[in-house]
Every structure is written in structure tokens, then in C-alpha cells.
Scaffold this active site. Structure first.
Site, mmCIF file in Angstrom:
data_model
loop_
_atom_site.group_PDB
_atom_site.id
_atom_site.type_symbol
_atom_site.label_atom_id
_atom_site.label_comp_id
_atom_site.label_asym_id
_atom_site.label_seq_id
_atom_site.Cartn_x
_atom_site.Cartn_y
_atom_site.Cartn_z
ATOM 1 N N ASP A 162 0.600 -0.878 -0.077
ATOM 2 C CA ASP A 162 -0.229 -0.069 0.123
ATOM 3 C C ASP A 162 0.767 1.241 -0.254
ATOM 4 O O ASP A 162 1.962 1.721 -0.540
ATOM 5 C CB ASP A 162 -1.038 -0.428 1.422
ATOM 6 N N HIS A 237 -4.122 6.381 3.247
ATOM 7 C CA HIS A 237 -4.729 5.051 2.457
ATOM 8 C C HIS A 237 -4.121 3.422 3.625
ATOM 9 O O HIS A 237 -4.778 3.175 3.735
ATOM 10 C CB HIS A 237 -4.221 4.984 1.253
ATOM 11 N N SER A 602 -11.101 -0.853 -1.333
ATOM 12 C CA SER A 602 -10.090 -0.374 -0.920
ATOM 13 C C SER A 602 -9.993 -0.814 0.991
ATOM 14 O O SER A 602 -9.164 -1.755 1.539
ATOM 15 C CB SER A 602 -9.114 0.681 -0.359
#
Ligand code: NAG
Ligand code: NAG
Ligand code: NAG
Ligand code: NAG
Ligand code: NAG
Length: 818
Positions: A162, A237, A602
């Protein structure tokens, strides 16, 4: 209407599609012959036994790795012009290959070179952008049976590829009262230190952290002030996904001074291994694959991929892109691989998860909403969204209502663009006297539809000019949009329905005096903004998110369907609170925040990673496909009202009945998945047979890419032993084979029931069976067309055991001729 994208996909990466001078270098992924990759070398067990890791540091394997690396260098030296290329990585653990930065001309030479099996241009990757443990019933269910939140997930390592991690976040803190002993996981903990990432970051909760940047650096697009070369997450994220899977339990969520409850990962005691491969300015497949290679070598138990290619490969079948091949070998090495289904919904054939060896996750909302309201002077009330407190006076006192357009400085010196006028992006455009102490209506317009305007700038304008609050309204000439609840620094509300805007405007016009030139001269309209930070827990849920990618699954860029269900499973992915990174370089409105409330597949993916960790903790010997099967057959297709799950479609605010192409097997149920009764399992050889039975695929091509010959194949790909049946063109009738294994520890007798798809009759043979612990049973499903149709219909087979196990198998069929 694509407006919703601005609100949803705050992590959109723009790939360069502009044509460039012919000989600009590109990144190529290359697979070569010349020996097996290290993990499958000689006498090593071909499929890694759970719990028994390959010793990559043994002399013999180190020597083999060196040999492969040297052979890559030799091949490049002997094929390409000196100075015309730059090798970025040698991949040697799982596949034998490398990535290279070179010109298209050189790449052509490489393609023809002896020993080169396969070459793929790096087309980039994309991020697929807590209360959820309760929504999924974990505290009363699985956590209790695993020793509570202080033990749930203990000893399991979840690897995430990620944007990195924020190591200073309390979700990843070391707990001195319940330490994270390093010796519980035996994980080779390499910690790359660097900017914002001190050595203390790998604290036992974070067992390892690395970053991969050779591909990103080769593109020349990195910006040192935001693209940090360490495992540190400057986006948010990666911290979000890691904390959803395995964040500490009971971490208070405080954002802009407001308390939103406590957050927890699904497996709060699991460990986190960080593989950063995506940067705010660019993400390359080359780096992602290098990260996956390392994660597989390290031996993570679970690999969570909230990232991936955002489109099918151009030149090969979907399941044979490098990304999918790496996932296949991760599965072969005993790792449970979970990936985002993608955010390209709600149209059909939009999934970017294709392969049976990775679990593709669709996204839904939960029953929690953050309702906010706007009340007008005439008592009319409108629902909206915005994580902010009420206007002064607890939303009861009403204030002057002003349309931004009417408050613009008459002779001001500024560009007369929508950004300055409708969108409230620039304080200098407004007459401070008119807007002070007012509720100001700002309007959606071009700046938002192309992503240059932000809610943060509306709030900044409001703060600078002393607004009481702002209303950000859908523009009737653009239509409705989907709003996410973002925290605002002043009272604010988003009105996402254009019809509501229309009614607000009708009231405003009636109450506003204008001179004969139409210029507003007195404002008699009044409004108040209500509390927007309090959650309500009574919405119908789950509902499949509009943007969540859909089936049918397909084989190539022409979207020819394949007899395999995708997505696989549904998990919460809408408005998820989880850890964030205050730098927040892609999401200005969350700058300075330690938590973010965001949406996407996600966010759904790490929920499944965490649940897989809980299953693996309970059943350490279960293979990845057993875990996947357990989740699938025990998932639910009913919502919290006891009705079939619904899905959002193209039209906003209109729901339709969800099908397996929206939700896969259904919403994951962690408690049921621990005790599924029966499982459907497949391994590497089955996946080979599956690939080799796909019509019109060249066995040589499969051998070339995977390195194994097509020694056997199924009668049809639908014979792969998955916990679903999908037939994309059923002519007359067809038999489909399945094998179940009893993983309960008692003898059980199963009978079946069928909910047939429209126009298809279904029989199961044998109609009932008794199965001993660890025993297997062959099943034959006969599907017969009774009425043709031009679209897929869905149904299910339900096996019910005498000990109350319920095993559900979704069926999707396109009956084309009798
Ligand atoms: C791990 O280390 C602790 C001391 O730090 C020790 O008490 C414990 O027995 C060890 N556990 C294992 C499984 O080796
Ligand atoms: C690099 O990022 C910073 C911070 O976002 C920005 O101000 C600067 O303009 C960027 N530089 C380049 C060359 O894009
Ligand atoms: C977005 O729209 C505004 C107003 O039309 C324009 O000035 C700006 O250049 C656009 N930006 C992009 C990135 O398209
Ligand atoms: C919006 O209002 C128009 C007319 O007032 C009506 O026809 C239409 O159905 C409304 N749309 C929605 C989505 O409520
Ligand atoms: C096709 O199937 C759908 C349900 O999936 C059904 O509503 C429709 O009536 C069927 N059409 C025909 C021609 O049978």
C-alpha cells in the site's frame, strides 16, 4: 453524471496517457527461463506446509538466488545496448524475472531474445479507495472464542502492499500492558528506516516495514516533498487499510476536536508487515510486484491488496497478468490473498479481480449514518451530510441566508470563474459585510467536477469571512451527487440532491429582495445548520455500494465472460473510520487528521484480511482456499431487516435487488466462517487445470507464463472446485463437478434444497449424503435449461446438515438455448 467520483475517489491517480517522444523509456516486466524461482527450487516442498516456512537464508537457496540474479544481468548485457537500460529489480523468490527501464526498441529486442518467456509493460496501479467490528458481530462472536480483543488475531502476520504506514498512530502503538512479543510470529523483521520512519517504528505490532521505489523513481515523477522514501505513509490510505485489518483495539477517534467513538481492527492482535509501493505522485506495478515478492519471501500469513491494476491487461488473459501470476504463487506458497474488486461499478463487467486464487472483495455500507440537517425559516427541513457541529444556538437560532453569487464584491478584481463565485473557493470574491454571520449557499460547479475545487477551501473561505456556516448544494444543472461525511472546521452541510437545492432556492428567492437589475438588496431568508457529528445506527444495511465493481467476471479486454464468480464476498467499505496520516497529501480536507472516514473497495478488503486472520488463528492448518470457502458458504444474503440485500445502481437513491455479481457469496459472517461444516478446496494443480480448460487459450502460452505444462484440464472451467457455480452460456444441460470436505469434527448428514435461477432446473447428485470428519464427498450438479433468456439469472443450492451446518452455493447462469 460522474460527479460522485470527486467525492469518492480521493485517491485517484492520473496515469499519463499523453503521447510522448518515441524513445522515452518505459518500465517492462519480464519473465525468463533458466531455473525455478527460489521458493520452488529442487527439494523444497512445493506447496509450503502451513507453519513451516522456507528457509530463504539457507546457503543453497542463497546461491540459487544469486545464480538467477546473475542470469538476469547476463541476459540484459548480451541483448541490450550498453547504457540503454537500467534493471530495477530481479524477481527470484516466486517467479524468475526482472523489471527493466528501457526504450520500446530495446524492449522489442528483449522480447525476441532466447530465454525470455513473457514481457509486459508496466501500466501502473491504483488504490481502490470503527465501528465495523460490531457491525460484523465480532466482539460477541469470534473475539470471545479467541480470548477476547486482547488475543484476537494473535500470532498472525498480515502483509499490506500500500502507501506505507503512519508509525506514530495509536492504532499501531506498542501496548506495555499487553506487549507484542517479537517471538510469537518468528517473522523476519526487516525495518527500513528513513524520513519520518525512525527505528522504533517497528515495535512488535509493526513487525516489518519496507519500501520499494525503483519503479517510481525510474518514471522521474517523484516529488521529494510528498513522495517520501521510507515506509512512512504521506497519503493515509495505507494506515487506513492496516488499521482496519489489525489496528489496536479501543483507540479513541478524535477529529478536529470531536470524539467519534473507538476504533479497532478486525484482528486487533494480529501483526502488521508493511510493504510500501505506492507514492502520492505515482504507483508502478514493478514496485508492487517487488513488494509482493518480498512479502511472499517473508512468509506473511495474509496478503491484503487494496491496490491493483485498474483495467484488464491488453495482451493476455486477465488471469495471466504479472499481478495475477504473483498472487497465484503467493497462494501456492500458502498465503491467503485478498484484493479489492475495484471501484468501477455499478456497470457489469467492471471487476478488476479475476482469478480464483485471490478473494475479490465488494463493498457495502453499514447501518451507521451521520445525518445532518438544514432548517429554513419556514420550518422546512432538508437532510444532508457533514461532520460538523450545529450553527451557533444549537441549530435553533436562525441566521441570514445568502447565496454566494449574490454576495460577490461588485467591482472586485478577480477572475469571474465558478471557483470564485459559486464554489466559494476564494474569500477575496465576497463582500465581507454581506456574508458575515450568515449561512452561505455555495454551489457545485465545474471546479468540483474536474477536481480542482475542495470542500476544505469552502470551509477556509467561511472561516476567513466569519460565516455562521455554509451549505454546499448540488447544482440542478449538474444533478445529484454522492457525498461522504467529511469533518468541517466550521458548521457546514452538504445537500447532495438537486431537487432539495431547488426547494431551498425557491424559498431563498421568495425571501430575497432584488432591485430592478436583479441585484439582491435585502435578505429575509433564514436558516440553521443542525448537529452532524452524531451517528445513527438504524439504516437498512448492508447495501452494495454504487462504485463497487461488478461481475460477470471475464477473460480478456473484450470482456468475454468466464465461468467463475466475481466478486467473491462483500464487506463494509463505505464511510469507514480508521487511522490516517496527518500529512494527507491527496486529501486536503483531512490534513492534520489522525483518522479518516472514507470509502471504497480498498476499505472493504482489509476487513476480509482481518477476518481471515481470525480464521487462521483458530484453524492454523487451513489452506487459503479453505479459508475462502468457509467465508463464502457461510456469508449472508439478507440484510438487517431480514430482507434480501439491495444494491445501489446507476440511478442515485434507487436500489435494486443485489445479485452474486454485486455481492459475491454475500456479507461475510466471521462467526459462521469459523465453523462452516463443509469446504470446497482447490490448489495450484486445480488452477492449472482450470486455466488449461479455458476455451481458445493456447497451452503453450500458459506454460510460458506459469512455467508448468497443461498436463490435464477440466471438461470445462466451471469444474473448478469453488463454492459457487457460474455458467456463462448454458446450452441444453451441463454437469458440474464439486468435492466437499467435512471440516467439522462429527459425522453429519446433508440434504439439499435449490432456489433455481429463472429458466434453469437444477438437480444435485447424490441428493443426500453422510460424511465423516475429514471425509470428502463428490457432488454432481446438473443444470438444465427450461427457458432461454438473454441475461444471467441467479439462484442457489443450500446444503443443510443434521448438525445445523448451512452451506450456501450461489448459482449464476445464462441459459442460451434449450
Ligand atoms: C517469548 O519471549 C518471552 C520473553 O520475552 C518468553 O517469556 C516466552 O516464553 C517466549 N515465547 C516463545 C513462544 O518463545
Ligand atoms: C511538490 O509538492 C509540493 C507540495 O505539494 C508542491 O508545493 C510542489 O509544487 C511540488 N513540486 C513539483 C515539482 O510538482
Ligand atoms: C477545471 O475547471 C476550471 C474551470 O472551468 C478550469 O479553470 C481549470 O483549468 C480546470 N482544471 C482542470 C485540471 O481541468
Ligand atoms: C425532482 O423534482 C421533479 C419535479 O419537481 C420530479 O419530477 C422528480 O421526480 C424529482 N426527482 C427526484 C429524484 O426526486
Ligand atoms: C429472464 O430472466 C429474468 C430474471 O432473471 C426474468 O425476470 C425474465 O422474465 C426472463 N425473461 C424471459 C424471456 O424468460
Amino acid at each position: 453524471m460522474t460527479v460522485s467520483l470527486r467525492f469518492r475517489f480521493v485517491f485517484l491517480f492520473l496515469f499519463c496517457t499523453i503521447c510522448v517522444a518515441e524513445e522515452e523509456r518505459k518500465i517492462y516486466l519480464v519473465m525468463v527461463e533458466g531455473g525455478p524461482p527460489v521458493a520452488f527450487f529442487e527439494d523444497n516442498t512445493v506447496s509450503r506446509k502451513p507453519g513451516k516456512k522456507i528457509d530463504f537464508d539457507s546457503e543453497v537457496l542463497k546461491a540459487h538466488a544469486k545464480h538467477l540474479e546473475d542470469s538476469h544481468d547476463q541476459l540484459l548485457q548480451s541483448t541490450l545496448d550498453e547504457g540503454a537500460y537500467n534493471k530495477l529489480y530481479s524477481y527470484k523468490h516466486i517467479v524468475n524475472g526482472f523489471s527493466v527501464h528501457t526504450t520500446p526498441t530495446q524492449a522489442k529486442k528483449l522480447k525476441k531474445a532466447p530465454g525470455v518467456k513473457f514481457i509486459e509493460k508496466d501500466r501502473g496501479v491504483k488504490m481502490m479507495t470503527t465501528y465495523t467490528p460490531n457491525f460484523l458481530g465480532l466482539p460477541q462472536g469470534v473475539w470471545t472464542t479467541e480470548g477476547g480483543d486482547s488475543n484476537a488475531g494473535e500470532g498472525i502476520v498480515i502483509g499490506l502492499v500500500d502507501t506505507g504506514i503512519n508509525p506514530f498512530h495509536p492504532s499501531f502503538a506498542y501496548d506495555p500492558w499487553n506487549g507484542y512479543p517479537r517471538n510469537r510470529t518468528q517473522f523476519p523483521g526487516v525495518c527500513d528506516v528513513g524520513p519520518h520512519f525512525p527505528k522504533s517504528s517497528c515495535n512488535g505490532k509493526i513487525v516489518s516495514a519496507r519500501f520499494f521505489a525503483a519503479g517510481a523513481q525510474a518514471t522521474g515523477k517523484l516529488n521529494a516533498s510528498i513522495d517520501i522514501l521510507s515506509p512512512y505513509d504521506s497519503v493515509g490510505h495505507g494506515s487506513h487499510t492496516a488499521s482496519t485489518a489489525a489496528g489496536n483495539h479501543g483507540v479513541p477517534v478524535v477529529v478536529k476536536g470531536s470524539y467519534y467513538g473507538k476504533a479497532s481492527g478486525m484482528a486487533p492482535r494480529a501483526r502488521i508487515a508493511v510493504y510500501k509501493a505506492i507514492y502520492p505522485s505515482i504507483g508502478t506495478r514493478t514496485d508492487v510486484i517487488a513488494a509482493m515478492d518480498q512479502a511472499i519471501k517473508d512468509g506473511v500469513d495474509i496478503l491484503s491488496l487494496s491496490i491493483g491494476p485498474d483495467e484488464p491487461p491488453e495482451k493476455t488473459i486477465t488471469m495471466l497478468s504479472m499481478f495475477d501470476i504473483f498472487m497465484l504463487f503467493a497462494h501456492k506458497a500458502g498465503i491467503f490473498v485478498v484484493q479489492a474488486a475495484g471501484n468501477r461499478g455499478p456497470g457489469p463487467y467492471s471487476t478488476v479481480s479475476y482469478s480464483p486464487w485471490a478473494v475479490g472483495v465488494a463493498s457495502c455500507d453499514t447501518d451507521r449514518t451521520y445525518p445532518s440537517s438544514l432548517v429554513l425559516g419556514n420550518g422546512q427541513r432538508f437532510n444532508g451530510i457533514g461532520l460538523s457541529g450545529p450553527s451557533f444556538g444549537a441549530g435553533l437560532l436562525k441566521y441570514k441566508l445568502v447565496l454566494a453569487k449574490d454576495a460577490v464584491v461588485a467591482n472586485g478584481n478577480f477572475p469571474r470563474t465558478p471557483q470564485y463565485i459559486d464554489e466559494c473557493q476564494h474569500p477575496e470574491a465576497f463582500d465581507p459585510v454581506i456574508v458575515r454571520q450568515s449561512v452561505v449557499i455555495c454551489m457545485f460547479s465545474t471546479g468540483f467536477s474536474n477536481g480542482t475545487s475542495t470542500l476544505k477551501d469552502i470551509a477556509n473561505t467561511g472561516r476567513a469571512l466569519g460565516f455562521i456556516g455554509f451549505v454546499f448544494a448540488a447544482n440542478p444543472s449538474y444533478g445529484d451527487f454522492i457525498a461522504e461525511p467529511y469533518p468541517f472546521s466550521i458548521p457546514g452541510i452538504v445537500i447532495p440532491k438537486a431537487n432539495d437545492t431547488q426547494m431551498i432556492m425557491d424559498y431563498y428567492e421568495k425571501k430575497t429582495e432584488r432591485n430592478n437589475k436583479g441585484v439582491a438588496i435585502a435578505y429575509h431568508g433564514r436558516a440553521a445548520i443542525g448537529e452532524g457529528r452524531f451517528a445513527k445506527y438504524n439504516t437498512k444495511a448492508p447495501i452494495v455500494s454504487r462504485s463497487s465493481s461488478r461481475g460477470p467476471n471475464f477473460i480478456d479486454i473484450k470482456r468475454n465472460p468466464i465461468d467463475l464468480l466475481k466478486p467473491d464476498i462483500l464487506a463494509p467499505g463505505h464511510s469507514i473510520w480508521a487511522a490516517w496520516s496527518p500529512m494527507s497529501v491527496k486529501t486536503p480536507i483531512l490534513e492534520g487528521c489522525n483518522f479518516g472516514l472514507i470509502s471504497g473497495t480498498s476499505m472493504a478488503t482489509p476487513h476480509i484480511a482481518g477476518v481471515a486472520a481470525l480464521i487462521k488463528q483458530r484453524h492454523p492448518s487451513w489452506s487459503p482456499s479453505m479459508i475462502a470457502s468457509a467465508m463464502a458458504t457461510t456469508a449472508t444474503t439478507y440484510d438487517n431487516r431480514g430482507e434480501p440485500i439491495m444494491a445501489q445502481g446507476r440511478e442515485l437513491y434507487k436500489l435494486h435487488r443485489s445479485t452474486p455479481f454485486d455481492h459475491g457469496a454475500g456479507l461475510v459472517s466471521a462467526t459462521n466462517a469459523l465453523d462452516p461444516g463443509l469446504v470446497f478446496t482447490s490448489g495450484f494443480d486445480d488452477y492449472m487445470s482450470f486455466l488449461c480448460s479455458i476455451p481458445n487459450t493456447d497451452p503453450d502460452f500458459i506454460k510460458t507464463t506459469i512455467g508448468e505444462p497443461c498436463s490435464h484440464s477440466f471438461r470445462s472451467p466451471s469444474d473448478l472446485n469453488v463454492p459457487s457455480v457460474t455458467i456463462s452460456s448454458l446450452k441444453g444441460s451441463q454437469l458440474v463437478r464439486r468435492i466437499v470436505k467435512n471440516v467439522a469434527n462429527a459425522v453429519e448428514t446433508y440434504v439439499y434444497a435449490v432456489v433455481p435461477p429463472h429458466g434453469v432446473a437444477i438437480e444435485l447428485n447424490p441428493p443426500w449424503f453422510t460424511i465423516v470428519p475429514q471425509g470428502t464427498q463428490d457432488l454432481e450438479v446438473k443444470l438444465i435449461v427450461t427457458q432461454t433468456n438473454d441475461s444471467f439469472s441467479h439462484g442457489e443450492i443450500i446444503l443443510t446438515g443434521s448438525l445445523k451446518h448451512i452451506v450456501r452455493i450461489p448459482i449464476s447462469v445464462l441459459p442460451i438455448s434449450m
